[in-house]
Design an enzyme around this catalytic site. Structure first.
Site, PDB file in Angstrom:
ATOM      1  N   GLU A 161      -0.179  -9.572  -0.854  1.00  0.00           N
ATOM      2  CA  GLU A 161      -1.574  -9.971  -0.608  1.00  0.00           C
ATOM      3  C   GLU A 161      -2.365 -10.078  -1.908  1.00  0.00           C
ATOM      4  O   GLU A 161      -3.229 -10.945  -2.037  1.00  0.00           O
ATOM      5  CB  GLU A 161      -2.227  -8.978   0.370  1.00  0.00           C
ATOM      6  CG  GLU A 161      -1.651  -9.157   1.779  1.00  0.00           C
ATOM      7  CD  GLU A 161      -2.011  -8.035   2.745  1.00  0.00           C
ATOM      8  OE1 GLU A 161      -1.867  -6.854   2.367  1.00  0.00           O
ATOM      9  OE2 GLU A 161      -2.438  -8.340   3.870  1.00  0.00           O
ATOM     10  N   GLY A 211       0.679  -5.219   0.699  1.00  0.00           N
ATOM     11  CA  GLY A 211      -0.494  -5.379  -0.155  1.00  0.00           C
ATOM     12  C   GLY A 211      -0.166  -6.024  -1.502  1.00  0.00           C
ATOM     13  O   GLY A 211      -1.025  -6.663  -2.112  1.00  0.00           O
ATOM     14  N   GLU A 254       4.938  -5.030   7.043  1.00  0.00           N
ATOM     15  CA  GLU A 254       4.150  -3.996   7.735  1.00  0.00           C
ATOM     16  C   GLU A 254       4.654  -3.718   9.142  1.00  0.00           C
ATOM     17  O   GLU A 254       4.570  -2.597   9.636  1.00  0.00           O
ATOM     18  CB  GLU A 254       2.676  -4.400   7.785  1.00  0.00           C
ATOM     19  CG  GLU A 254       1.943  -4.301   6.441  1.00  0.00           C
ATOM     20  CD  GLU A 254       2.034  -5.555   5.590  1.00  0.00           C
ATOM     21  OE1 GLU A 254       2.882  -6.452   5.896  1.00  0.00           O
ATOM     22  OE2 GLU A 254       1.273  -5.663   4.619  1.00  0.00           O
ATOM     23  N   ALA A 306       0.852  -1.189   0.000  1.00  0.00           N
ATOM     24  CA  ALA A 306       0.000   0.000   0.000  1.00  0.00           C
ATOM     25  C   ALA A 306       0.887   1.236   0.000  1.00  0.00           C
ATOM     26  O   ALA A 306       2.043   1.186   0.439  1.00  0.00           O
ATOM     27  CB  ALA A 306      -0.898  -0.012   1.231  1.00  0.00           C
TER      28      ALA A 306
HETATM   29  N1  CO8 Z   1       4.604   3.388  -0.450  1.00  0.00           N
HETATM   30  C1  CO8 Z   1       4.989   4.590  -0.903  1.00  0.00           C
HETATM   31  N2  CO8 Z   1       6.151   4.779  -1.564  1.00  0.00           N
HETATM   32  C2  CO8 Z   1       6.935   3.712  -1.759  1.00  0.00           C
HETATM   33  C3  CO8 Z   1       6.583   2.421  -1.296  1.00  0.00           C
HETATM   34  C4  CO8 Z   1       5.345   2.275  -0.614  1.00  0.00           C
HETATM   35  N3  CO8 Z   1       4.913   1.086  -0.177  1.00  0.00           N
HETATM   36  N4  CO8 Z   1       7.583   1.569  -1.621  1.00  0.00           N
HETATM   37  C5  CO8 Z   1       8.510   2.289  -2.267  1.00  0.00           C
HETATM   38  N5  CO8 Z   1       8.126   3.582  -2.360  1.00  0.00           N
HETATM   39  C6  CO8 Z   1       8.855   4.683  -2.974  1.00  0.00           C
HETATM   40  C7  CO8 Z   1      10.049   5.136  -2.124  1.00  0.00           C
HETATM   41  O1  CO8 Z   1       9.636   5.986  -1.070  1.00  0.00           O
HETATM   42  C8  CO8 Z   1      10.906   5.807  -3.150  1.00  0.00           C
HETATM   43  O2  CO8 Z   1      10.396   7.092  -3.406  1.00  0.00           O
HETATM   44  P1  CO8 Z   1      11.408   8.366  -3.569  1.00  0.00           P
HETATM   45  O3  CO8 Z   1      12.195   8.041  -4.805  1.00  0.00           O
HETATM   46  O4  CO8 Z   1      10.464   9.510  -3.743  1.00  0.00           O
HETATM   47  O5  CO8 Z   1      12.237   8.422  -2.324  1.00  0.00           O
HETATM   48  C9  CO8 Z   1      10.684   4.964  -4.413  1.00  0.00           C
HETATM   49  O6  CO8 Z   1       9.442   4.264  -4.197  1.00  0.00           O
HETATM   50  C10 CO8 Z   1      11.760   3.934  -4.636  1.00  0.00           C
HETATM   51  O7  CO8 Z   1      11.877   3.138  -3.462  1.00  0.00           O
HETATM   52  P2  CO8 Z   1      13.255   2.949  -2.633  1.00  0.00           P
HETATM   53  O8  CO8 Z   1      14.153   4.124  -2.862  1.00  0.00           O
HETATM   54  O9  CO8 Z   1      12.884   2.641  -1.217  1.00  0.00           O
HETATM   55  O10 CO8 Z   1      13.833   1.675  -3.390  1.00  0.00           O
HETATM   56  P3  CO8 Z   1      14.797   0.550  -2.777  1.00  0.00           P
HETATM   57  O11 CO8 Z   1      15.213  -0.275  -3.943  1.00  0.00           O
HETATM   58  O12 CO8 Z   1      15.837   1.140  -1.904  1.00  0.00           O
HETATM   59  O13 CO8 Z   1      13.827  -0.336  -1.821  1.00  0.00           O
HETATM   60  C11 CO8 Z   1      11.808  -1.532  -1.213  1.00  0.00           C
HETATM   61  C12 CO8 Z   1      12.738  -1.026  -2.354  1.00  0.00           C
HETATM   62  C13 CO8 Z   1      12.545  -2.602  -0.395  1.00  0.00           C
HETATM   63  C14 CO8 Z   1      10.579  -2.116  -1.878  1.00  0.00           C
HETATM   64  C15 CO8 Z   1      11.455  -0.325  -0.300  1.00  0.00           C
HETATM   65  O14 CO8 Z   1      10.965   0.737  -1.117  1.00  0.00           O
HETATM   66  C16 CO8 Z   1      10.410  -0.634   0.745  1.00  0.00           C
HETATM   67  O15 CO8 Z   1      10.724  -1.181   1.779  1.00  0.00           O
HETATM   68  N6  CO8 Z   1       9.142  -0.227   0.505  1.00  0.00           N
HETATM   69  C17 CO8 Z   1       8.056  -0.339   1.478  1.00  0.00           C
HETATM   70  C18 CO8 Z   1       7.602  -1.765   1.689  1.00  0.00           C
HETATM   71  C19 CO8 Z   1       6.513  -1.845   2.723  1.00  0.00           C
HETATM   72  O16 CO8 Z   1       6.695  -1.568   3.895  1.00  0.00           O
HETATM   73  N7  CO8 Z   1       5.308  -2.279   2.284  1.00  0.00           N
HETATM   74  C20 CO8 Z   1       4.148  -2.447   3.158  1.00  0.00           C
HETATM   75  C21 CO8 Z   1       3.222  -1.276   3.052  1.00  0.00           C
HETATM   76  S1  CO8 Z   1       1.798  -1.396   4.127  1.00  0.00           S
HETATM   77  C22 CO8 Z   1       0.746  -2.420   3.294  1.00  0.00           C
HETATM   78  O17 CO8 Z   1       1.021  -2.853   2.214  1.00  0.00           O
HETATM   79  C23 CO8 Z   1      -0.560  -2.750   3.943  1.00  0.00           C
HETATM   80  C24 CO8 Z   1      -1.532  -3.269   2.912  1.00  0.00           C
HETATM   81  C25 CO8 Z   1      -2.905  -3.600   3.452  1.00  0.00           C
HETATM   82  C26 CO8 Z   1      -3.827  -2.451   3.695  1.00  0.00           C
HETATM   83  C27 CO8 Z   1      -4.044  -1.537   2.572  1.00  0.00           C
HETATM   84  C28 CO8 Z   1      -4.807  -0.286   2.991  1.00  0.00           C
HETATM   85  C29 CO8 Z   1      -4.532   0.913   2.137  1.00  0.00           C
END
Ligand code: CO8
Length: 257
Positions: free
Chosen positions: A111, A108, A131, A65
């Site tokens: 999921e 998500g 998460e 998400a």
């Molecule tokens: N949300 C928003 N932005 C994101 C997300 C995300 N989930 N994932 C990546 N981005 C963005 C980064 O912030 C970054 O943006 P910017 O260039 O502006 O700084 C860009 O994408 C590139 O990402 P990274 O620089 O972080 O890239 P890396 O290669 O270093 O890392 C990862 C990749 C490992 C995927 C890392 O981005 C990461 O850990 N992302 C988040 C993963 C996470 O925690 N996901 C769980 C989210 S919560 C959820 O999914 C709950 C779902 C169920 C309920 C839904 C209700 C709405």
């Protein structure tokens, strides 16, 4: 229909949806989720389509998400907007849906893959429920479908301690159908979808329905419970801290409040 966060196209009897927010690792914001489900439902209602494929790009199927979109939301806004209802729409699709996963399938994103009927993975696919690292829990079926797919102990480790699964591990656990080289995973998924789409349509829908019915008999109640837990975490300081820390690219400071 014109979409802004996905691409939807028809290839023979297959409907292909490509998640298209590469700048954000295909983070699932509200618009994307609505467009994805609209596209799947349109294909489901189209007699010319027999099966669907959802894919992302080589780096990310979807990184979950959109954390930045939901970071500041209050618990009331979460209940009012009910973003998890969008995820639930996938359960009403009657035709087979195949996920073609490469790179990150997190939160998500994982999921959605778990909600699909079959999964074709590239060698670089990685599945996880991170998460906990942002102060919340899976909210769109992860706490329910993951233990059924990989067993309780491993699901606990994934949800409680951000353990990710490689494509090969996911294959061994039966989470994915096959693992193929990076340049071939989408073609493989489309080929499988084309084959399934060529089979007797009514029987295909019956088969999907009854397999899911036995598998998901007690799912609905538990999904409601999971959703409540997820939304209620938006009353905590740890949720605000965890999600802000992600956006600010720093380590969260947990207070347990
Ligand atoms: N949300 C928003 N932005 C994101 C997300 C995300 N989930 N994932 C990546 N981005 C963005 C980064 O912030 C970054 O943006 P910017 O260039 O502006 O700084 C860009 O994408 C590139 O990402 P990274 O620089 O972080 O890239 P890396 O290669 O270093 O890392 C990862 C990749 C490992 C995927 C890392 O981005 C990461 O850990 N992302 C988040 C993963 C996470 O925690 N996901 C769980 C989210 S919560 C959820 O999914 C709950 C779902 C169920 C309920 C839904 C209700 C709405």
């Amino acid at each position: 229909m014109t979409y802004t966060t996905i691409l939807a196209e028809t290839l023979g009897r297959v409907g292909l949806v490509t998640l298209n927010r590469p700048e954000a690792m295909n983070a699932l914001n509200n618009t994307l989720m609505r467009e994805l489900m609209d596209a799947l439902e349109a294909f489901d209602n189209d007699d010319a389509i027999g099966a669907m494929v959802i894919t992302g790009n080589q780096k990310a199927f979807a990184a979950g998400a959109d954390i930045k979109e939901m970071a500041d939301k209050s618990v009331q806004e979460m209940y009012d907007n009910d973003p998890i209802a969008q995820f639930g729409r996938i359960r009403t699709i009657r035709k087979p849906v195949i996920a073609a996963v490469s790179g990150w399938a997190l939160g998500g994103g994982c999921e959605i893959a778990l909600s699909c009927d079959m999964v074709i993975a590239s060698e670089t696919a990685k599945f996880g429920q991170p998460e906990i690292t942002i102060g919340v829990i899976p909210g769109a079926g992860g706490t329910q479908r993951l233990p059924r797919a990989v067993g309780k102990a491993l699901a606990m480790e994934m949800v409680l301690n951000n353990r990710t699964l490689s494509a090969q591990e996911a294959l061994g656990l039966g989470l994915v159908n096959r693992v193929v080289p990076l340049d071939a995973y989408l073609d493989e998924a489309l080929k499988l979808a084309e084959e399934v789409a060529s089979r007797a349509p009514v029987a295909i829908r019956s088969a999907k329905k009854v397999i899911n019915q036995s598998y998901e008999r007690f799912l609905a109640e538990s999904l409601e419970e999971e959703k409540k837990e997820f939304y209620n975490l938006f009353t905590t300081e740890d949720q605000k801290e965890g999600m802000s820390a992600f956006a600010e690219k720093r380590k969260p400071n947990w207070t347990g409040k």
